[in-house]
Design a protein around this motif. Structure first.
Motif, PDB file in Angstrom:
ATOM      1  N   ALA A 196     -11.590  49.583 -94.982  1.00  0.00           N
ATOM      2  CA  ALA A 196     -10.674  48.487 -95.307  1.00  0.00           C
ATOM      3  C   ALA A 196      -9.959  48.818 -96.599  1.00  0.00           C
ATOM      4  CB  ALA A 196     -11.444  47.178 -95.447  1.00  0.00           C
ATOM      5  N   ASP A 197      -8.655  48.818 -96.562  1.00  0.00           N
ATOM      6  CA  ASP A 197      -7.862  49.111 -97.757  1.00  0.00           C
ATOM      7  C   ASP A 197      -7.510  47.851 -98.536  1.00  0.00           C
ATOM      8  OD1 ASP A 197      -7.783  51.869 -97.145  1.00  0.00           O
ATOM      9  OD2 ASP A 197      -6.143  51.506 -95.729  1.00  0.00           O
ATOM     10  N   ARG A 198      -7.747  46.682 -97.931  1.00  0.00           N
ATOM     11  CA  ARG A 198      -7.430  45.410 -98.582  1.00  0.00           C
ATOM     12  C   ARG A 198      -8.558  44.414 -98.375  1.00  0.00           C
ATOM     13  NH1 ARG A 198      -1.899  43.866 -95.847  1.00  0.00           N
ATOM     14  NH2 ARG A 198      -3.044  44.677 -94.060  1.00  0.00           N
ATOM     15  N   THR A 209      -7.007  32.985-101.698  1.00  0.00           N
ATOM     16  CA  THR A 209      -5.796  32.628-102.428  1.00  0.00           C
ATOM     17  C   THR A 209      -4.542  32.865-101.593  1.00  0.00           C
ATOM     18  OG1 THR A 209      -5.556  34.848-103.368  1.00  0.00           O
ATOM     19  CG2 THR A 209      -6.907  33.266-104.608  1.00  0.00           C
ATOM     20  N   GLY A 210      -4.668  33.634-100.524  1.00  0.00           N
ATOM     21  CA  GLY A 210      -3.536  33.991 -99.675  1.00  0.00           C
ATOM     22  C   GLY A 210      -3.099  35.427 -99.862  1.00  0.00           C
ATOM     23  N   GLU A 211      -3.578  36.062-100.930  1.00  0.00           N
ATOM     24  CA  GLU A 211      -3.220  37.447-101.214  1.00  0.00           C
ATOM     25  C   GLU A 211      -4.090  38.393-100.394  1.00  0.00           C
ATOM     26  OE1 GLU A 211      -3.068  40.546-105.038  1.00  0.00           O
ATOM     27  OE2 GLU A 211      -4.040  38.582-105.227  1.00  0.00           O
ATOM     28  N   LEU A 212      -3.510  39.485 -99.908  1.00  0.00           N
ATOM     29  CA  LEU A 212      -4.253  40.600 -99.331  1.00  0.00           C
ATOM     30  C   LEU A 212      -4.200  41.719-100.358  1.00  0.00           C
ATOM     31  CD1 LEU A 212      -2.956  40.573 -95.626  1.00  0.00           C
ATOM     32  CD2 LEU A 212      -4.839  39.277 -96.632  1.00  0.00           C
ATOM     33  N   ALA A 213      -5.229  41.793-101.180  1.00  0.00           N
ATOM     34  CA  ALA A 213      -5.194  42.669-102.351  1.00  0.00           C
ATOM     35  C   ALA A 213      -5.752  44.049-102.018  1.00  0.00           C
ATOM     36  CB  ALA A 213      -6.006  42.045-103.483  1.00  0.00           C
ATOM     37  N   ASP A 237     -19.474  38.230-101.195  1.00  0.00           N
ATOM     38  CA  ASP A 237     -19.294  37.254-100.116  1.00  0.00           C
ATOM     39  C   ASP A 237     -17.786  37.148 -99.891  1.00  0.00           C
ATOM     40  OD1 ASP A 237     -19.689  35.363 -98.166  1.00  0.00           O
ATOM     41  OD2 ASP A 237     -20.254  33.737 -99.520  1.00  0.00           O
ATOM     42  N   HIS A 238     -17.213  38.237 -99.364  1.00  0.00           N
ATOM     43  CA  HIS A 238     -15.769  38.385 -99.295  1.00  0.00           C
ATOM     44  C   HIS A 238     -15.342  38.942 -97.945  1.00  0.00           C
ATOM     45  CE1 HIS A 238     -16.680  38.432-103.618  1.00  0.00           C
ATOM     46  NE2 HIS A 238     -15.457  37.974-103.806  1.00  0.00           N
ATOM     47  N   CYS A 239     -14.114  38.600 -97.571  1.00  0.00           N
ATOM     48  CA  CYS A 239     -13.536  39.081 -96.321  1.00  0.00           C
ATOM     49  C   CYS A 239     -12.698  40.329 -96.591  1.00  0.00           C
ATOM     50  CB  CYS A 239     -12.681  37.998 -95.669  1.00  0.00           C
ATOM     51  SG  CYS A 239     -12.077  38.438 -94.024  1.00  0.00           S
ATOM     52  N   PHE A 240     -12.913  41.351 -95.772  1.00  0.00           N
ATOM     53  CA  PHE A 240     -12.170  42.605 -95.874  1.00  0.00           C
ATOM     54  C   PHE A 240     -11.251  42.749 -94.668  1.00  0.00           C
ATOM     55  CE2 PHE A 240     -15.678  43.117 -98.675  1.00  0.00           C
ATOM     56  CZ  PHE A 240     -15.334  44.076 -99.611  1.00  0.00           C
ATOM     57  N   VAL A 241     -10.064  43.324 -94.903  1.00  0.00           N
ATOM     58  CA  VAL A 241      -9.063  43.531 -93.856  1.00  0.00           C
ATOM     59  C   VAL A 241      -9.319  44.906 -93.236  1.00  0.00           C
ATOM     60  CG1 VAL A 241      -6.605  43.619 -93.317  1.00  0.00           C
ATOM     61  CG2 VAL A 241      -7.430  42.128 -95.164  1.00  0.00           C
ATOM     62  N   LEU A 242      -9.814  44.922 -92.023  1.00  0.00           N
ATOM     63  CA  LEU A 242     -10.284  46.163 -91.423  1.00  0.00           C
ATOM     64  C   LEU A 242      -9.148  47.030 -90.876  1.00  0.00           C
ATOM     65  CD1 LEU A 242     -13.372  44.810 -89.441  1.00  0.00           C
ATOM     66  CD2 LEU A 242     -13.425  46.191 -91.528  1.00  0.00           C
ATOM     67  N   ARG A 243      -9.315  48.344 -91.039  1.00  0.00           N
ATOM     68  CA  ARG A 243      -8.489  49.317 -90.326  1.00  0.00           C
ATOM     69  C   ARG A 243      -9.373  50.227 -89.478  1.00  0.00           C
ATOM     70  NH1 ARG A 243      -9.632  53.982 -92.960  1.00  0.00           N
ATOM     71  NH2 ARG A 243      -9.857  53.946 -95.257  1.00  0.00           N
ATOM     72  N   THR A 262     -13.235  44.358 -82.417  1.00  0.00           N
ATOM     73  CA  THR A 262     -11.836  44.075 -82.098  1.00  0.00           C
ATOM     74  C   THR A 262     -11.210  43.127 -83.115  1.00  0.00           C
ATOM     75  OG1 THR A 262     -12.498  42.212 -80.681  1.00  0.00           O
ATOM     76  CG2 THR A 262     -12.249  44.368 -79.630  1.00  0.00           C
ATOM     77  N   GLU A 263     -12.012  42.608 -84.040  1.00  0.00           N
ATOM     78  CA  GLU A 263     -11.531  41.614 -84.997  1.00  0.00           C
ATOM     79  C   GLU A 263     -10.795  42.264 -86.176  1.00  0.00           C
ATOM     80  OE1 GLU A 263     -11.910  37.957 -84.609  1.00  0.00           O
ATOM     81  OE2 GLU A 263     -11.849  39.089 -82.750  1.00  0.00           O
ATOM     82  N   PRO A 264      -9.885  41.521 -86.827  1.00  0.00           N
ATOM     83  CA  PRO A 264      -9.128  42.089 -87.947  1.00  0.00           C
ATOM     84  C   PRO A 264      -9.859  42.075 -89.282  1.00  0.00           C
ATOM     85  CG  PRO A 264      -8.372  39.867 -87.527  1.00  0.00           C
ATOM     86  CD  PRO A 264      -9.364  40.195 -86.440  1.00  0.00           C
ATOM     87  N   GLY A 265     -10.986  41.332 -89.349  1.00  0.00           N
ATOM     88  CA  GLY A 265     -11.668  41.205 -90.632  1.00  0.00           C
ATOM     89  C   GLY A 265     -13.173  41.190 -90.495  1.00  0.00           C
TER      90      GLY A 265
END
Length: 327
Positions: A196-198, A209-213, A237-243, A262-265
């Protein structure tokens, strides 16, 4: 094969407060052995090829009723948090049950983890459970029919979710197993890789917050293997944006778990808030990789949609592949 009602007494785990029998079914393919409860569609035990149980589980139904922190359960109708327990869909505001300060967490006060699911089919290596969530339950619109299928495939456990609704609603299902590849002790020495890069920064209420950091240069960079406790004291306890996928290994035992979805996070939670006085497990006893859509998506148009409409089908698949470091 379908479950023979005459044999259900053999798998009785207990009786829920509403009088529903709770079943326990064991899947075994000679490599993995998994015990599944109809209460919460819960993974109670997950024994890998060397016989080690690598998930946190409880011994009795009473424990699950009073001492669980979503151990092994399927959470819904919406896994993770919805800010202030409300969202607007098609111009109509829906107010949800709040159970995490002012926010709604994992479906509310009586989410899917606290419901008795129906065992639709059960065999030696797979089981399908279903749940009917009526319109208005915990504040969610639409009658939702949800199902989860657990399938053993060699050294892998595959979870297949699906759902349908009769009115527009939001859905985000995930399994809340806590993994400990050592089988005991804590997970701070486990090594984690998350492709995950973000990630999603959050406020003090753990609402995005709405940001994908970007993770680069931050304590949230798990693009290369890192010990759980290498940064932030291991408190995540954080959500990661998967690649891509995720890998967890225990250097002491040589056991490894690889997760694909198959999920994005994925919500990476290290169990640091577990309370040994309230549950049988203390801080860091297990870590979670909750594959999912993003938290608070119903209030964030820029996030992947969690809206499900009549005529559509919600589908999601997550696979956990285990290696014991030996043949």
């Amino acid at each position: 094969m379908s479950v023979d009602p005459a044999q259900r007494e053999d798998v009785l785990f207990g009786v829920a407060p509403g009088g529903e029998p709770v079943e326990r079914h064991v899947l075994d393919n000679g490599r993995l052995r998994v015990a599944v409860l109809s209460y919460g569609a819960t993974i109670q035990r997950l024994e890998v090829a060397d016989g080690t149980d690598v998930v946190l589980g409880l011994d009795t139904l009473d424990d699950y009723l009073h001492r669980s922190r979503y151990f092994g359960a399927v959470v819904g109708r919406y896994g993770n948090r919805i800010a202030r327990g409300r969202f607007t869909l098609d111009g109509r505001e829906h107010r949800l049950a709040v159970n995490n300060g002012e926010h709604s967490l994992h479906g509310g006060v009586r989410g899917f983890d606290k419901r008795v699911w129906r065992v639709e089919e059960a065999g030696p290596q797979e089981i399908t459970l279903s749940l009917l969530s009526p319109d208005g339950e915990e504040g969610y619109p639409g009658t939702l029919r949800a199902a989860v299928r657990y399938v053993l495939d060699g050294d892998a456990l595959r979870l297949e979710y699906r759902a349908a609704t009769d009115a527009p609603t939001v859905v985000n299902l995930t399994n809340h197993s806590y993994f400990n590849l050592a089988g005991s002790g804590d997970v701070r020495g486990h090594v984690v890789t998350i492709e995950a890069d973000r990630y999603l920064p959050v406020d003090e209420g753990k609402i995005p917050t709405g940001e994908l950091a970007p993770v680069a240069g931050t304590p949230f960079d798990f693009t290369r293997p890192a010990r759980v406790d290498a940064r932030l004291g291991g408190r995540y306890d954080h959500c990661f944006v998967l690649r891509g996928g995720m890998t967890v290994s225990d250097p002491g035992s040589g056991r490894t778990m690889t997760v694909t979805t198959t999920e994005p996070g994925v919500q990476f939670y290290t169990g640091h808030m577990l309370d040994g006085a309230a549950t049988p497990y203390g801080p860091f006893a297990g870590l979670c990789l909750e594959t999912q859509r993003f938290p608070d998506s119903p209030n964030r148009p820029g996030f992947p949609s969690t809206v499900l409409r009549p005529g559509e089908e919600y589908t999601s698949t997550t696979t956990y592949l285990f290696s014991t470091g030996s043949a």
